[in-house]
Design a protein around this motif. Sequence first.
Motif, mmCIF file in Angstrom:
data_model
loop_
_atom_site.group_PDB
_atom_site.id
_atom_site.type_symbol
_atom_site.label_atom_id
_atom_site.label_comp_id
_atom_site.label_asym_id
_atom_site.label_seq_id
_atom_site.Cartn_x
_atom_site.Cartn_y
_atom_site.Cartn_z
ATOM 1 N N ALA A 1 0.784 -0.877 -0.109
ATOM 2 C CA ALA A 1 -0.425 -0.168 0.036
ATOM 3 C C ALA A 1 0.774 1.123 0.347
ATOM 4 C CB ALA A 1 -0.991 -0.173 1.641
ATOM 5 N N VAL A 2 0.581 2.099 -0.850
ATOM 6 C CA VAL A 2 0.951 3.144 -0.581
ATOM 7 C C VAL A 2 -0.402 4.245 -0.751
ATOM 8 C CG1 VAL A 2 2.733 5.018 -2.586
ATOM 9 C CG2 VAL A 2 2.553 3.098 -2.488
ATOM 10 N N PRO A 3 -0.130 4.823 0.778
ATOM 11 C CA PRO A 3 -1.222 5.621 0.897
ATOM 12 C C PRO A 3 -1.355 7.267 0.692
ATOM 13 C CG PRO A 3 -0.481 5.227 3.148
ATOM 14 C CD PRO A 3 0.419 4.416 2.508
ATOM 15 N N ASP A 4 0.156 6.863 0.342
ATOM 16 C CA ASP A 4 0.836 9.168 -0.186
ATOM 17 C C ASP A 4 0.131 10.085 0.326
ATOM 18 O OD1 ASP A 4 1.833 10.064 -2.485
ATOM 19 O OD2 ASP A 4 0.259 10.693 -3.395
ATOM 20 N N TYR A 5 -0.469 10.669 -0.480
ATOM 21 C CA TYR A 5 -1.555 12.033 -0.075
ATOM 22 C C TYR A 5 -2.111 11.759 0.974
ATOM 23 C CZ TYR A 5 0.209 15.354 -3.516
ATOM 24 O OH TYR A 5 1.880 15.466 -4.273
ATOM 25 N N LEU A 6 -3.515 10.747 0.803
ATOM 26 C CA LEU A 6 -3.980 10.259 2.034
ATOM 27 C C LEU A 6 -3.648 10.226 3.713
ATOM 28 C CD1 LEU A 6 -5.726 9.367 -0.216
ATOM 29 C CD2 LEU A 6 -6.083 6.797 1.025
ATOM 30 N N ARG B 1 -1.781 12.296 4.889
ATOM 31 C CA ARG B 1 -1.357 13.634 5.513
ATOM 32 C C ARG B 1 -2.650 14.966 4.924
ATOM 33 N NH1 ARG B 1 2.646 17.193 0.356
ATOM 34 N NH2 ARG B 1 1.044 17.607 -0.835
#
Lengths: 419, 419
Positions: A292-297, A299
Amino acid sequence: MARKNAFYAQSGGVTAVINASAAGVIEAARDSKVIGKVYAGRNGIIGALTEDLIDTSKESKAAIAALRHTPGGAFGSCRYKLKNLETNRREYERLIEVFRAHDIGYFFYNGGGDSADTCLKVSQLAETMGYPIQAIHVPKTVDNDLPITDCSPGFGSVAKYTAVSIREAALDVMSMCATSTKVFVMEVMGRHAGWIAAAAGLAQEQEGDAPHIIVFPEIAFDQAKFLKKVQQAVKKYGYCVIAVSEGARYKDGTFLADAGSTDAFGHKQLGGVAPVLAQLVKNELGHKYHWAVPDYLQRSGRHLASATDLEQAYAVGRAAVTFAEQGKNAVMPAIVRGKGKKYAWSIGEAPLADVANVEKKMPRNFISKDGFGITDEARAYLLPLIQGEAEMPFKNGMPVHARLKLAPVTKKLKGKFSI
Amino acid sequence: MARKNAFYAQSGGVTAVINASAAGVIEAARDSKVIGKVYAGRNGIIGALTEDLIDTSKESKAAIAALRHTPGGAFGSCRYKLKNLETNRREYERLIEVFRAHDIGYFFYNGGGDSADTCLKVSQLAETMGYPIQAIHVPKTVDNDLPITDCSPGFGSVAKYTAVSIREAALDVMSMCATSTKVFVMEVMGRHAGWIAAAAGLAQEQEGDAPHIIVFPEIAFDQAKFLKKVQQAVKKYGYCVIAVSEGARYKDGTFLADAGSTDAFGHKQLGGVAPVLAQLVKNELGHKYHWAVPDYLQRSGRHLASATDLEQAYAVGRAAVTFAEQGKNAVMPAIVRGKGKKYAWSIGEAPLADVANVEKKMPRNFISKDGFGITDEARAYLLPLIQGEAEMPFKNGMPVHARLKLAPVTKKLKGKFSI
């Protein structure tokens, strides 16, 4: 004495609670006897350079209050670093032109380490260019790498998001590992400092709990040691959950995942270390994986923000205005941790010269001896920062976010300024 | 009449609320005058085959209640599909052997479409092999692709997670787009049906709101049309937010991202369409991008579960026991939507023969004419399912999850069964 107006801008990567700082600045300025209007830069400092200002006095009290539960940067943020006065005098002259046209005497800059540097340069405009202005930096960064302040507003919320998310996902993986995914890799932000990666460690409460491995940017990646630890976890617990920092790197400094492009500050744009690690595990050990790469989720996850973080973000906004009222310049409100056993915090004052361009790394004693976990010291530091669930109104099943008017201030200058 | 024991198992991919169904089954069975103990299969049906049963009567009332706020599959789930009786009589004989040894007369199977097929086969054991058993299927799947039932428990929560997350991330992107990321791609689950992708559309409340594009598995991917729409959004709004289903595919049926490996049901294991789309945008249009793949976070995000979904998940668990008490076999409790304007639901009864191996796709009128958005019909269907924020206790900043004893039932059979 006539009141001077204030300029407020958001800078760099936004957070789940940066708008709470904006609310703190604007609400305190509305209460202030020395500050006139607060003009926000549309898209950060670029708004100042292009005379694109937002009149926050046109926003209702309710709209400003709603900023407390609205992620992202409500006035627009930017990655734009002012160059040295020597290199680009033109930009500073333009800033002064805009500030003078709009009677701006206070400069509130809401950002991280790079922004502190810009704020410091603005604070010196009286000396360097004869324009009197007080510049106060309002700290913000999910990376938690600002010095002096005990923590950076924005970090507590991403820490909570990360710890909760990896715990939940781990329960999922644990329940399926007998016949399905055995290794789960979650990538977290943090270019140079492993603070967010460390926060994943808060998900672990008992021996055997996930995450079983944390890959920090501070510790050179040792493939053999890593694979051995993965295999041990799979053997012992049936599965292995890994948190990896986007900044994870080899001994020679190259990132595990290097997208190659760079941003305006010259930082490499990273992303995708999770699939790289997952594939490595698959190739070398043969386990089925998910990543999983939540990225902007992570922050912008205001729905899961830390109440402590939210209050601190709001408090540094208000404190910046207090500092301005006290005639201060080139300072930053900092979070000061109490000395007692029970967590307590207050607002202190940090000189900007000591903040700008300094990156606070994780102390080595926060990382376990084998380099793949956190220590009790880290836990003692981190746990207070995720305390409390920040209130979040919902309507019709969805979060309620501020919808601002973002009314422009009438331009007074002729000609365009190109950045 | 002596009470018969019940067997309960979780099957296939887990959800944020599948344990609420377990709580429903176990609590209703404890209240029941005809059901003895509930034995849960450790790791699903595999637990039945290997005589690895968990005695749920050893769990406290509080522990069972805590299942309502614990994501993942508390007893372990598996991807394991029973073959036809003709192909693998050995497995069915073993099941009967285990059921007989533990006096099991009720079979509660908590899963999706593939599991409904297994449940149907078990329901026929009286006819086919002379072992009297009542098999009730308890519906569950984030994919929302079960037929007859208005929705599948588990879906409402992933829908809420998806809509909230993409909204929050979009606020982040919007605030930075002037100088940074212009295109954000979020990948969501849903192999063959675009229900979760459609739920992302709930984030959009006003013209211009994200997501600007949804890529459905139901609509063949048209690269030129897609890129044109990306460019339009960037031009008009300054940024473009895209939700893409993991099952997005080209006209010829090949997936945009095809990891190549397959699971026990023969499904292709997918992942990573978000980076593929993001790279396409970068290559063709040159925009800076970010992408997110929440993966398991979305289906285990209990902290953001829909209260409606949670209640339905619990209700189908209880209803399964009621059906068993009424002597029913080969049925599944289904969610029935009321006919009125205001959303209401009740529990109906679906024959398993009509459920097994049938996949409910999105109606074409749920997808906008251009294929990249949802319609008012879709919104009217989806919005009630994300209503309410399911209560979630926190302690010390972290969610409280059930920690079960998972006490094994003493084995009565000799010899091992290998699966």
